[in-house]
Each structure stands twice: as C-alpha cells, then as structure tokens.
Design a protein around this motif. Structure first.
Motif, PDB file in Angstrom:
ATOM      1  N   SER A 144     -14.150 -75.498 -50.185  1.00 39.08           N
ATOM      2  CA  SER A 144     -14.397 -75.366 -48.753  1.00 39.08           C
ATOM      3  C   SER A 144     -15.855 -75.716 -48.473  1.00 39.08           C
ATOM      4  N   PRO A 145     -16.126 -76.828 -47.759  1.00 37.42           N
ATOM      5  CA  PRO A 145     -17.523 -77.173 -47.457  1.00 37.42           C
ATOM      6  C   PRO A 145     -18.254 -76.049 -46.725  1.00 37.42           C
ATOM      7  N   ALA A 146     -17.554 -75.402 -45.792  1.00 40.25           N
ATOM      8  CA  ALA A 146     -18.180 -74.301 -45.063  1.00 40.25           C
ATOM      9  C   ALA A 146     -18.507 -73.150 -46.007  1.00 40.25           C
ATOM     10  N   GLY A 147     -17.602 -72.858 -46.951  1.00 43.52           N
ATOM     11  CA  GLY A 147     -17.859 -71.792 -47.912  1.00 43.52           C
ATOM     12  C   GLY A 147     -19.038 -72.110 -48.810  1.00 43.52           C
ATOM     13  N   LEU A 148     -19.126 -73.371 -49.287  1.00 46.08           N
ATOM     14  CA  LEU A 148     -20.246 -73.761 -50.132  1.00 46.08           C
ATOM     15  C   LEU A 148     -21.560 -73.696 -49.362  1.00 46.08           C
ATOM     16  N   LEU A 149     -21.535 -74.153 -48.115  1.00 45.49           N
ATOM     17  CA  LEU A 149     -22.741 -74.093 -47.292  1.00 45.49           C
ATOM     18  C   LEU A 149     -23.186 -72.655 -47.060  1.00 45.49           C
ATOM     19  N   ALA A 150     -22.202 -71.751 -46.857  1.00 48.79           N
ATOM     20  CA  ALA A 150     -22.538 -70.339 -46.648  1.00 48.79           C
ATOM     21  C   ALA A 150     -23.162 -69.738 -47.896  1.00 48.79           C
ATOM     22  N   ILE A 151     -22.639 -70.089 -49.084  1.00 47.22           N
ATOM     23  CA  ILE A 151     -23.190 -69.563 -50.332  1.00 47.22           C
ATOM     24  C   ILE A 151     -24.628 -70.037 -50.515  1.00 47.22           C
ATOM     25  N   VAL A 152     -24.852 -71.331 -50.287  1.00 48.60           N
ATOM     26  CA  VAL A 152     -26.202 -71.874 -50.438  1.00 48.60           C
ATOM     27  C   VAL A 152     -27.156 -71.237 -49.430  1.00 48.60           C
ATOM     28  N   ALA A 153     -26.714 -71.136 -48.168  1.00 48.85           N
ATOM     29  CA  ALA A 153     -27.572 -70.576 -47.125  1.00 48.85           C
ATOM     30  C   ALA A 153     -27.923 -69.125 -47.421  1.00 48.85           C
ATOM     31  N   LEU A 154     -26.941 -68.344 -47.875  1.00 48.28           N
ATOM     32  CA  LEU A 154     -27.207 -66.939 -48.175  1.00 48.28           C
ATOM     33  C   LEU A 154     -28.140 -66.795 -49.368  1.00 48.28           C
ATOM     34  N   THR A 155     -27.956 -67.652 -50.373  1.00 48.75           N
ATOM     35  CA  THR A 155     -28.840 -67.615 -51.542  1.00 48.75           C
ATOM     36  C   THR A 155     -30.273 -67.924 -51.151  1.00 48.75           C
ATOM     37  N   VAL A 156     -30.437 -68.955 -50.340  1.00 40.18           N
ATOM     38  CA  VAL A 156     -31.784 -69.322 -49.891  1.00 40.18           C
ATOM     39  C   VAL A 156     -32.404 -68.195 -49.060  1.00 40.18           C
ATOM     40  N   ALA A 157     -31.610 -67.646 -48.145  1.00 37.95           N
ATOM     41  CA  ALA A 157     -32.139 -66.595 -47.271  1.00 37.95           C
ATOM     42  C   ALA A 157     -32.563 -65.374 -48.069  1.00 37.95           C
ATOM     43  N   LEU A 158     -31.752 -64.971 -49.046  1.00 39.09           N
ATOM     44  CA  LEU A 158     -32.097 -63.797 -49.842  1.00 39.09           C
ATOM     45  C   LEU A 158     -33.370 -64.022 -50.646  1.00 39.09           C
ATOM     46  N   ALA A 159     -33.425 -65.150 -51.354  1.00 38.23           N
ATOM     47  CA  ALA A 159     -34.566 -65.392 -52.235  1.00 38.23           C
ATOM     48  C   ALA A 159     -35.850 -65.591 -51.436  1.00 38.23           C
ATOM     49  N   TRP A 160     -35.815 -66.495 -50.462  1.00 37.78           N
ATOM     50  CA  TRP A 160     -37.028 -66.774 -49.707  1.00 37.78           C
ATOM     51  C   TRP A 160     -37.462 -65.561 -48.876  1.00 37.78           C
ATOM     52  N   GLY A 161     -36.503 -64.929 -48.239  1.00 35.06           N
ATOM     53  CA  GLY A 161     -36.856 -63.784 -47.410  1.00 35.06           C
ATOM     54  C   GLY A 161     -37.486 -62.668 -48.208  1.00 35.06           C
ATOM     55  N   ALA A 162     -36.888 -62.329 -49.352  1.00 30.54           N
ATOM     56  CA  ALA A 162     -37.414 -61.235 -50.161  1.00 30.54           C
ATOM     57  C   ALA A 162     -38.782 -61.560 -50.733  1.00 30.54           C
ATOM     58  N   MET A 163     -38.948 -62.781 -51.237  1.00 25.59           N
ATOM     59  CA  MET A 163     -40.225 -63.124 -51.866  1.00 25.59           C
ATOM     60  C   MET A 163     -41.347 -63.268 -50.835  1.00 25.59           C
TER      61      MET A 163
END
Length: 865
Positions: free
Chosen positions: A826-845
């Motif tokens: 699912s392109p939308a599912g893959l995009l959501a996984i990538v977006a959430l990963t980026v948001a968690l890592a960048w936001g926390a750091m």
C-alpha cells in the motif's frame, strides 16, 4: 540484601542509597520511569480485559426468575482451558425437559425456543428491539421464567394470536385487539394481539419479546423436537448451585448454569464476547509482555550505560562487584516499582478504551462489564520489576567483572564489540526466521498468518540483538545521504555515529523494530484485502442479488418463488456460517474455525466461480460432500477424494468426502457445503443471500422489475446488484479490522513512546559534548545541523533495517495466502510508516537538543556526564 522466595530483595540501606542517586539524576532516570509506566499501562489493560472475559457477564432477563438455566455446550474444547465457540446455537432434544424435571430439587422445568422476528409498522418498516437488539418470539409457557405478567388482555391460545412485551407494543404503537404483521425469516404472517405482558424490574433491555402459543413457536423455529434452553424453577429450600450440579450430572449433554451464567445461555453474544476477549487479551498481552520486557531492558541499559564513568570510579575507589550489583538492583527496583504503579491508572483507562473499540466493532455487547481488580496491577508490577532487575543485572555485569583500572580506561570509550551470546543469538535467529517462513517447518494455507507472526517475532528479536552491527552496516549508505545534505555537519555526524554507535543503536533499534512490525501489519492486511476483493470481483457472475433489509435472512420459500420468474437462468441460494475442522497436527490433532457457505451445485459456475483446481463441484450433494479452498486444504493436509472431520455451526459432527478444492476461498468462503445441510444447521434456518443469473438475451431492467414483483409479498426482501454480495466473508468484516487496528495501534504506540524516550535520553545526555563543540567555535545552528544529520542516519538506518526484516515474513505470508511471494504494498501505508519514522526521530532529537543546549557552554562543560 535478603532473599525472599529465591528473589534478591534490596535492604532498607540499599533503597536509601538508591533513592539518593535517583534524586541526584532525575533526568537520567526519567526515561526509564516513563518506559516502565507505559509498559505497565499496556500490561494492566490486557490483564483487566482478560479478567473481565474470565469473570464478567450479563444478568439474564427472560430467565431472571429461573433458579437454574440449562443449555447445550456452546463450545468445542481443545483442552481444559482453550475453546472454540460454535457460530450457531446448539439445541437440546425436547425430551431433555422431562429428564431435567425429574432431577430431585426441581419444582418444574420449562423448555424455551427463540425465533427472531420482525414487527412491521404501518408503513411496512421494521420495529426493532431496544438499542438495536433483536425481537425474539417464544412459546407462552416460557413467560413464567421471568416471570412476565399480563398487564392487559390475556395469554395467546390459538396459532394466530400473540402477546407483545410492553416496550415493543409502545414502540410499535400497538394495542390489544390490533392485527400486526410479523416476519419470521422473510415470510410475513398476520397475528391478532390479545395481550400486553410486562417484564419484572426495569423490563427488557437486550431484546423484545413476542409470545406465541407453544405449538406455533415450535413450528416457527423449524425444530419442533428441539429446545434452545430449559428454565428450572427450584423446589423450596433447594440450593441453585447444588441443583445445577445435579442436573449436569444427571442429564447427558446438558450444562446447567446459575447466576450470571444464566445470561450466557440466554445471550449467545455474551459467551462469544467472553471467549474473544480472553483469547485476544491473552495472545496480545503475551506479545506485549515480550515487547515491554525488551523495551524496558533496552531503556534501562541505555540509562546505566550513560553512567559508566561513575560506575568505573566506584570500582576504582574500592566498590566490589557485589556492591555495584546491589546498588543498581536497588535503583531498578525503585524506578520500576514507581513506574509500574504510576502506569496502573492509565492502564485501567486504556482497558475501557479498548472495550469501547470492541463494542464499536460489534465484537462485544454494549452492556458487557469491565471487571477491575488488583491482580492485573500486581502482574504488571511483577513483570516490570523483574524485567528491570534483569536488565540492570545484565548491564552491571560488565562493569562489575572488570578490574578497577580497566573499568576507568574502558569507561572513556564506547565498547567496540557485542557480547558473544548476544551476537550468536542474533545470527542464529535470522536463518531460523527464513526456515520458519519458507522451509518445511512452516505449514501452508491458513497457517500463513500464524507463520508470518512467528517469523516476524524472530526477526524482531534478531534486530534487537544485532542492532549495533546493523547500524554500523548502514553507516556507509546513510553517510552518503547526509554528505549530500551537508558536508561539514554530515562528516561530523558520521564521525559521531561511528564513535558512539552503541549509544545511537539504543535509539535506532526500537525504531527499526517499530518499522518492521508496522510494515508487516499494514502490508499483510493490504495483501489479504486486495486478494479477497480480486477473487470476489472476478468470481461473482450473478446479475442480481436478493438480500433482506431486516431480520435474519432469505427463507427457502423465496428461493422457490424466484426460480419461476421468466428470464431467470440460475438461482443459487447462499447460506453463511462457520464450521470447525479437526485435522492431524504433529503428534495429535488440531481444531480450527473456518468461514463456510452452503450453495446448490446446479449451475453454480454461472453465478459463482470458485476456480476449482481439483475435483468437481457438481458432486457437492448430500451430507457426505464438502469442497475446500486451497488454503484450507493445505492447512489440514486434505486431498480431493479424501475425508475430513467437520463440525457444523451447531456442533453436529459429520465426516464428508472432499469433492473439490478451489482457489477463490478468500473472496467467498473457506469451506463450501450443500445448501440444505447448512440451512438446517443454522439458528435461523435461512439463506444469507440469493444469487441470480439471467438467461441469455434477457433484459436486465425488465428482469429486475419482475424479481421485485415476485418478492413483493416478502416485505423485507430486497433486489440488488452485485455490490450487495461483494462484501463477502473472505474480505473480513469491519469488526475484524477494527480490532486489528486497535491492537496494532496500542503496540506501535508503545514502541513510539519507547523510541522517543530512547532518543531523548541519548541526545539529552550529550550536554557536555554540545558545550565542548560550542566552546570550540561551533554555533547553535551548526550543532543543530549536526544533530539533524544524525537524525537522518537514525531514520535511514531504521527504515532500511526494519523494511528488510519485514520482507521475509511478508513474502511467506503472501506465498501461503495467494501463491505468489509478492505481497500487495500500500503506497499510502508505506508513506505513513516513513512519515511517522521521520517525525519520531527528528522531533525527539530536536527537542532533546534544544534542552541540552540551554545551559551556557562554560557552565555545562564542568557538569556531570
């Protein structure tokens, strides 16, 4: 220290010293506290649901006046603790009523049948029960079990007379003497209302009641020689619990219940919900315990590792290994105990939220009560404290076993090598995961989902063990990415990552685990949905579909009526249910539930193409024939021409011959049986839908009009197109996906908390490092740019490792389910996984970096590590 039941318990002195250390290092221990609190909340929620499923229930309504209610066993027991519920009501022979009445202590026994009916209003609309619950018809003799009393009129005495409960009469605007139309199945009949009955207490909440004569109720049930339940009025002085035991022992096949257990007999959805809650809470809770232990251990290891200079200094001034272990053990005990207790209240709240999702998904009745007790909190406390103590021991072991001089030298740099046990375990788990996914160890067919779940756990544990090694392996491609972004900051970030890869891997590994679990859940769901939709759309060849707007289904009488309509070529009634298949498994047998449908073989390929790959569906006749999907056949090891052990929806055991194996089980049903066999053994004895194929050259609109005219005398039957049938059993109901979404949200939400926690801890501990860079001339912007580059390394490493680890389970799942190793992404599912990963890592750091750079460099450089 002292030992209690084999467990080392910190002394008061140890706890006092630990508390002093914690107060001095609030920031360092805060991350561990939050990880444990979140884990405790999840474990507590699963424990509350589990205890509710084991002990909660619903009070009976129509059986509230009966001391004991007897019914048939509604479950197939795999062992003493595990059960599989039958999908239809299991009935008792009518002769059991006399047998129960003969048991000492029984004053009288009354057999009861329940027939779902629809009351039609003046405009032909259906008047339902309270809150969407059904309207059920019974024989008047069962009214004594509540007991009901006639508040107006009299009891019914002829087959065309009925008594309505007061609530239903009020909603339908019906008075005594009125004539009403009641639909049983989909066949309407007119009755004269001769009485209004009032239930005791607050009345009926989960149903509405219509009382026929006993003979009419038995005729409408379709089983005049069977009863659904037996209500028992006890003799004066008889103890209900003892009486229930005597009845169960004296009458074979009868299970007698008292208290809220009577509600399980009256309301099958309560027992179904109880079984579902116990099963899902136990399985999901077990998975969460493993994840929580892993996350807590990882977080505490990071916390203790950040104190390696302090621990090394303690060793240098004479602290013994035993004292180091005692100090860290006491600290872990205090932090874990406080975190576990703090997570208890949110955990109870989470249990109520999960209950709400169960209700919205239709998997639990709205009045199913959540039972809150002390045991789930105690279990969460013990698990959290135990995992924390083990994690503390493992981390302290390395510091405690080296000499004081070596400890000081070793504390200055990150340890370069992983322990051989951890490294070896990670290496071994990878081929085991591949073997489980693709080798002979894995079963085919329906076990694909179970195999994928098991395989992904192996890969997740391997990720945890090999996290630092994998991070080193991804530094080259991730370094190329960050060097293209910013040469100076990227170079510095890469150098930091190489030097502190153990610190960075503590945050990267849980993030990679989250990516793997999210990818497997999202893409297994998309693979199953796409495959089911494709099979249903390709296989459905009917032009028109008959369904019902209310009630239980389409009666066989309607099928006969539309067969004679001009322009109709083939009529295929479809009855849906669930069956249990028992098959050899290793050294014993296994029993699983599968979706099933009952069809007529005549012209079946004209309305429904099952894509038969072995045998012939034309032979699907009588009780001795069954067709299986390829998935089920592979799961149970069945071959065309062989026999299998099958239990129908009401528990009836048959051993049919496999006449065909087909491919399109996802789009239609796992098991296909003769229609009359399925209809006979369902509760309502009706079809779920009727498929109609028009004759060649027939006008579609004209035929639709003729069909509507043919079913006009059946007010609840509707004529629709193909879309009315495409939401088939193979695609999964909305409730299944809602529950799956719930559990995955909780799981991934906890992992997200752990990821943010680890990133904040790892970045926030670099106060002195950032201060040194700023004193050397770096600006705030340059430091933030370096951290952003490190975040890019974390994100790319986690995505690369996590997605690669998800590929084998997904390929194995798709291979078992569809025959192709390529899952549906699912392109939308893959995009959501990538977006959430980026948001968690960048936001926390970024958040932790801003906090770490608040002190002035000159002040921060002299502070503690």
């Amino acid at each position: 220290m002292r030992r209690l039941a084999g467990v080392v318990v910190p002394s008061r002195r140890d706890l006092s010293l630990a508390w002093s250390t914690i107060k001095g290092r609030r920031g360092g221990f805060a991350g561990s506290f939050f990880a444990i609190a979140a884990g405790s909340a999840v474990i507590t929620a699963c424990g509350v649901l589990l205890m509710s499923g084991l002990g909660a229930g619903v009070q009976p309504e129509r059986y509230s006046g009966a001391a004991v209610v007897a019914g048939a066993e509604q479950s197939f027991w795999l062992d003493e603790t595990a059960e599989v519920r039958y999908s239809e009501r299991v009935t008792l022979p009518a002769g059991a009523v006399a047998a129960v009445a003969a048991v000492p202590g029984v004053q009288s026994a009354v057999g009861d049948v329940s027939v779902e009916v629809s009351l039609l209003g003046p405009g032909g609309e259906a008047v339902g029960g309270p809150g969407g619950f059904p309207v059920l018809g019974h024989g008047w003799s069962s009214a004594v079990l509540a007991p009901f009393r006639v508040s107006e009129g009299r009891a019914s005495s002829t087959s065309d007379e009925v008594v309505l409960d007061a609530g239903l009469a009020a909603r339908g605007g019906v008075r005594v003497g009125a004539t009403v139309r009641l639909v049983a199945g989909s066949v309407p009949s007119s009755y004269r209302v001769v009485g209004i009955a009032t239930a005791p207490g607050s009345g009926l909440v989960r149903q509405s009641a219509v009382f026929f004569t006993d003979d009419q109720a038995a005729r409408l049930s379709g089983r005049p020689d069977r009863v659904d339940a037996i209500g028992v009025l006890a003799a004066p002085g008889a103890d209900p619990v003892e009486l229930a035991g005597r009845i169960t022992a004296a009458v074979p096949g009868v299970m007698a219940r008292t208290g809220t257990g009577r509600g399980d007999v009256e309301f099958l959805d309560v027992g179904d919900a109880r079984s579902l809650v116990v099963e899902t809470a136990a399985s999901f809770g077990g998975t969460m315990v493993l994840i929580v232990v892993f996350v807590v251990a990882s977080t505490l290891a990071l916390s203790v590792r950040q104190r390696r200079r302090e621990l090394a200094l303690l060793r240098a001034i004479g602290a013994t290994p035993r004292q180091i272990h005692r100090m860290i053990g006491a600290e872990m005990t205090l932090v874990a105990s406080a975190g576990a207790v703090a997570g208890a209240v949110p955990g109870v709240a989470l249990a109520f939220v999960m209950r709400g999702v169960f209700v919205l998904a239709g998997a639990m009745p709205p009045d199913f009560q959540v039972r809150v007790g002390f045991l789930p909190v105690l279990a969460a406390l013990l698990l959290c404290v135990t995992s924390a103590r083990v994690a503390g021991w493992l981390v302290a072991r390395r510091v405690a076993r080296v000499s004081p001089v070596e400890a000081l030298a070793d504390a200055a740099i990150e340890p370069r090598k992983l322990g051989w046990v951890r490294l070896g375990l990670g290496i071994v788990l990878v081929p085991l995961g591949f073997l489980l996914t693709f080798g002979n160890v894995a079963s085919g067919g329906d076990s694909a989902a179970d195999t994928a779940a098991s395989a992904v756990l192996l890969f997740v544990v391997a990720l945890g063990c090999l996290g630092p090694v994998l991070l080193c392996g991804t530094l080259v491609p991730s370094g190329w990415i960050v060097s293209r972004w910013s040469s100076a900051s990227g170079f510095l970030a890469q150098a930091n990552a190489r030097a502190g890869y153990r610190r960075l891997s503590a945050a990267t590994t849980p993030l990679a685990v989250g990516v793997t679990l999210a990818a497997v859940q999202v893409f297994t769901a998309s693979t199953a949905i796409v495959a089911a939709q494709q099979q249903a759309e390709d296989g459905l060849r009917a032009d028109h579909v008959l369904t019902v707007s209310s009630g239980t289904g389409v009666s066989p009488e309607v099928v006969a009526a539309v067969r004679g309509v001009p322009g109709v070529a083939v009529v295929t009634p479809v009855a849906r249910t669930r069956v249990l298949l028992t098959f050899p498994s290793e050294d014993s047998t296994a029993t699983k539930a599968f979706s099933a449908q009952g069809v007529t073989p005549e012209g079946l390929s004209e309305t429904m193409d099952l894509a038969v790959i072995e045998g012939d569906i034309v032979n699907l006749r009588g009780e001795a024939a069954v067709a299986l999907s390829r998935i089920v056949a592979e799961s149970i090891g069945a071959k065309a021409g062989g026999t299998t052990e099958l239990r129908l929806g009401d528990g009836t055991l048959i051993r049919p011959r496999v006449v065909a194996i087909y491919e399109n089980g996802l789009g239609f049903a796992d098991v296909t049986l003769p229609n009359d066999l399925v209809v006979t053994h369902t509760t309502a004895q009706v079809n779920s839908a009727v498929l109609i194929r028009s004759a060649a050259g027939a006008d579609a609109k004209g035929l639709a009009g003729a069909l509507r005219a043919a079913v006009e005398r059946y007010p609840t039957v509707r004529v629709g197109g193909r879309e009315a049938f495409l939401a088939g059993p193979g695609s999964g109901g909305p409730g299944d996906w809602a529950l799956n979404l719930l559990f995955q949200t909780v799981l991934l939400g906890y992992i997200a908390i752990a990821v943010v926690n680890s990133l904040v801890m790892a970045t926030g501990a670099r106060v002195r490092e950032f201060a040194m860079l700023r004193l050397a001339g770096a600006s705030r912007r340059q430091v933030r740019s370096m951290v952003n580059a490190e975040a890019a390394i974390v994100v790319s490493s986690a995505l690369l490792s996590g997605l690669v680890a998800a590929i084998p389970p997904l390929a194995g799942y798709s291979l078992g389910l569809t025959g192709s190793p390529v899952p549906s992404f699912s392109p939308a599912g893959l995009l959501a996984i990538v977006a959430l990963t980026v948001a968690l890592a960048w936001g926390a750091m970024r958040l932790a970096t801003r906090y770490a750079m608040r002190p002035a460099p000159a002040d921060a450089i002299g502070g503690r590590e």
